[in-house]
Design an enzyme around this catalytic site. Sequence first.
Site, PDB file in Angstrom:
ATOM      1  N   ALA A 177      15.196  18.088  21.251  1.00  0.00           N
ATOM      2  CA  ALA A 177      15.403  17.982  19.960  1.00  0.00           C
ATOM      3  C   ALA A 177      14.599  19.089  19.144  1.00  0.00           C
ATOM      4  O   ALA A 177      13.732  19.478  19.717  1.00  0.00           O
ATOM      5  CB  ALA A 177      15.086  16.672  19.352  1.00  0.00           C
TER       6      ALA A 177
ATOM      7  N   GLY B 132      15.540  15.582  24.584  1.00  0.00           N
ATOM      8  CA  GLY B 132      16.655  15.204  23.895  1.00  0.00           C
ATOM      9  C   GLY B 132      17.626  16.153  24.744  1.00  0.00           C
ATOM     10  O   GLY B 132      18.735  15.338  24.963  1.00  0.00           O
TER      11      GLY B 132
ATOM     12  N   GLU C 249       8.275  14.946  26.319  1.00  0.00           N
ATOM     13  CA  GLU C 249       7.765  14.621  24.881  1.00  0.00           C
ATOM     14  C   GLU C 249       6.201  14.093  24.853  1.00  0.00           C
ATOM     15  O   GLU C 249       5.460  14.274  23.700  1.00  0.00           O
ATOM     16  CB  GLU C 249       8.582  13.302  24.512  1.00  0.00           C
ATOM     17  CG  GLU C 249      10.117  13.759  23.992  1.00  0.00           C
ATOM     18  CD  GLU C 249      10.979  13.481  24.992  1.00  0.00           C
ATOM     19  OE1 GLU C 249      10.324  13.686  26.254  1.00  0.00           O
ATOM     20  OE2 GLU C 249      12.232  13.535  24.820  1.00  0.00           O
TER      21      GLU C 249
ATOM     22  N   GLU D  71      18.050  14.002  27.806  1.00  0.00           N
ATOM     23  CA  GLU D  71      18.831  12.384  27.582  1.00  0.00           C
ATOM     24  C   GLU D  71      20.163  12.657  27.029  1.00  0.00           C
ATOM     25  O   GLU D  71      21.148  11.867  27.231  1.00  0.00           O
ATOM     26  CB  GLU D  71      18.056  12.031  26.075  1.00  0.00           C
ATOM     27  CG  GLU D  71      16.643  11.683  26.286  1.00  0.00           C
ATOM     28  CD  GLU D  71      15.932  11.325  25.033  1.00  0.00           C
ATOM     29  OE1 GLU D  71      15.815  12.066  24.204  1.00  0.00           O
ATOM     30  OE2 GLU D  71      15.118  10.130  24.860  1.00  0.00           O
TER      31      GLU D  71
HETATM   32  C1  HXC Z   1      12.429  23.956  18.570  1.00  0.00           C
HETATM   33  C2  HXC Z   1      12.525  25.355  20.397  1.00  0.00           C
HETATM   34  C3  HXC Z   1      12.569  24.215  21.216  1.00  0.00           C
HETATM   35  C4  HXC Z   1      12.497  23.056  20.647  1.00  0.00           C
HETATM   36  C5  HXC Z   1      12.282  26.001  22.512  1.00  0.00           C
HETATM   37  N1  HXC Z   1      12.172  26.500  21.141  1.00  0.00           N
HETATM   38  N2  HXC Z   1      12.353  24.765  22.547  1.00  0.00           N
HETATM   39  N3  HXC Z   1      12.404  25.185  18.972  1.00  0.00           N
HETATM   40  N4  HXC Z   1      12.576  22.882  19.341  1.00  0.00           N
HETATM   41  N5  HXC Z   1      12.702  22.049  21.477  1.00  0.00           N
HETATM   42  C6  HXC Z   1      12.095  27.689  20.515  1.00  0.00           C
HETATM   43  C7  HXC Z   1      10.890  28.313  20.776  1.00  0.00           C
HETATM   44  O1  HXC Z   1      10.010  28.004  19.577  1.00  0.00           O
HETATM   45  C8  HXC Z   1      10.811  29.768  20.696  1.00  0.00           C
HETATM   46  O2  HXC Z   1      11.353  30.368  19.398  1.00  0.00           O
HETATM   47  C9  HXC Z   1      12.254  29.920  21.367  1.00  0.00           C
HETATM   48  O3  HXC Z   1      12.965  28.641  21.633  1.00  0.00           O
HETATM   49  C10 HXC Z   1      12.101  30.483  23.082  1.00  0.00           C
HETATM   50  O4  HXC Z   1      11.053  29.428  23.282  1.00  0.00           O
HETATM   51  P1  HXC Z   1      10.051  29.771  24.289  1.00  0.00           P
HETATM   52  O5  HXC Z   1       8.978  28.729  24.305  1.00  0.00           O
HETATM   53  O6  HXC Z   1       9.463  31.139  23.861  1.00  0.00           O
HETATM   54  O7  HXC Z   1      10.384  30.071  25.543  1.00  0.00           O
HETATM   55  P2  HXC Z   1       9.832  29.938  27.203  1.00  0.00           P
HETATM   56  O8  HXC Z   1       8.274  30.465  27.006  1.00  0.00           O
HETATM   57  O9  HXC Z   1      10.721  30.629  28.082  1.00  0.00           O
HETATM   58  O10 HXC Z   1       9.618  28.372  27.483  1.00  0.00           O
HETATM   59  C11 HXC Z   1      10.830  27.534  27.577  1.00  0.00           C
HETATM   60  C12 HXC Z   1      10.268  26.053  27.290  1.00  0.00           C
HETATM   61  C13 HXC Z   1       9.627  25.844  26.070  1.00  0.00           C
HETATM   62  C14 HXC Z   1       9.443  25.794  28.591  1.00  0.00           C
HETATM   63  C15 HXC Z   1      11.767  25.203  27.466  1.00  0.00           C
HETATM   64  O11 HXC Z   1      10.373  26.261  24.840  1.00  0.00           O
HETATM   65  C16 HXC Z   1       9.437  24.302  25.595  1.00  0.00           C
HETATM   66  O12 HXC Z   1       8.421  23.834  26.137  1.00  0.00           O
HETATM   67  N6  HXC Z   1      10.048  24.056  24.594  1.00  0.00           N
HETATM   68  C17 HXC Z   1       9.940  22.782  24.189  1.00  0.00           C
HETATM   69  C18 HXC Z   1      10.306  21.526  25.271  1.00  0.00           C
HETATM   70  C19 HXC Z   1      10.203  20.120  24.773  1.00  0.00           C
HETATM   71  O13 HXC Z   1       8.989  19.722  24.571  1.00  0.00           O
HETATM   72  N7  HXC Z   1      11.309  19.240  24.459  1.00  0.00           N
HETATM   73  C20 HXC Z   1      11.021  17.995  23.860  1.00  0.00           C
HETATM   74  C21 HXC Z   1      11.400  18.014  22.248  1.00  0.00           C
HETATM   75  S1  HXC Z   1      11.189  16.371  21.423  1.00  0.00           S
HETATM   76  P3  HXC Z   1      10.214  31.088  18.563  1.00  0.00           P
HETATM   77  O14 HXC Z   1      11.170  31.420  17.183  1.00  0.00           O
HETATM   78  O15 HXC Z   1       9.312  30.184  18.359  1.00  0.00           O
HETATM   79  O16 HXC Z   1      10.125  32.450  19.451  1.00  0.00           O
HETATM   80  C22 HXC Z   1      12.538  15.715  22.016  1.00  0.00           C
HETATM   81  C23 HXC Z   1      12.654  14.384  21.473  1.00  0.00           C
HETATM   82  C24 HXC Z   1      14.023  13.858  21.469  1.00  0.00           C
HETATM   83  O17 HXC Z   1      13.663  16.407  22.399  1.00  0.00           O
HETATM   84  C25 HXC Z   1      14.145  12.482  20.862  1.00  0.00           C
HETATM   85  C26 HXC Z   1      15.699  12.264  20.451  1.00  0.00           C
HETATM   86  C27 HXC Z   1      16.085  12.964  19.345  1.00  0.00           C
END
Ligand code: HXC
Length: 257
Positions: free
Chosen positions: A65, A108, A131, A111
Amino acid sequence: MEFIKVTEQKEPQVALIELNRPKELNALNRQLMEEMRDALQQLDKNDDVRVIIITGNEQAFAAGADIKQMADKTAIEMLMIDQISTWDQIRRTKKPIIAAVSGFALGGGCEFVMTCDMVIASETAKFGQPEIKLGTIPGAGGTQRLTKAIGKAKAMELVLTGRFLSAEEAHFYGLVNKVVPKEMYLYEAIQLAKEIAHLSPVAVQLAKESINRSFETHLDEGLTLERKNFYLTFSSEDQKEGMKAFIEKRIPEFKGK
Ligand code: HXC
């Protein structure tokens, strides 16, 4: 549609939905999920579509998400916005949905994939529920579906540590149907979709409903539904055609009637 792209193919009758926020690794913001809900509703009603494939791009199915959209929200704001309610359409869709996954399927995104019916993964796919590292927990079924898919011990490990599963591990634990080289995952998903698209849509829908019920009910209730759905197929022309074709040693022609 800004964040998804929908294409329909006539023969076989397969629709493809591509998530299209590549710069943000297909992070699932509210608008994207609203577009997804609307597209799924339309495709479910469209008689020219029998199977739906959902995919991202090579780098990411979806990295979760949209963290930026929710970071500052209070609990009450989250509750009132209730963005996860739009996700319900994925599991309400009657036609089979195949997720074709390459790269990240996290939070998400994981999921979402688990809510689909089948999963074809590229060897580059990575699955996880990170998360916990954000100080929160899965909110769109992760704790429930992951546990049922891969078992309690492994689900606990993934959800409590935020570790990722490789495609091979995901296959070993039964989270995905098949792992293929990265240039093949969409092709393989289309092959699977084609095979199903040629079968009776009536029987496919009833079979899907029956399998899904096994997650939601006790055995007794699930068996009763399955039995009724089985009997119900005997009122379809497709069942008559399918059995007749078998006896006559020819390929059946299913019409969805
Ligand atoms: C918003 C995101 C994002 C996310 C990545 N980006 N994941 N933006 N929400 N979930 C954005 C980054 O901010 C960045 O933009 C760009 O995408 C590229 O990501 P990087 O981090 O620079 O890439 P990389 O170093 O290759 O790392 C990839 C990654 C990392 C390991 C996937 O991006 C990451 O850990 N993302 C978050 C994963 C996560 O925690 N997901 C759970 C979310 S909570 P900018 O503009 O900043 O460069 C969730 C709850 C669900 O899902 C509940 C139900 C709705």
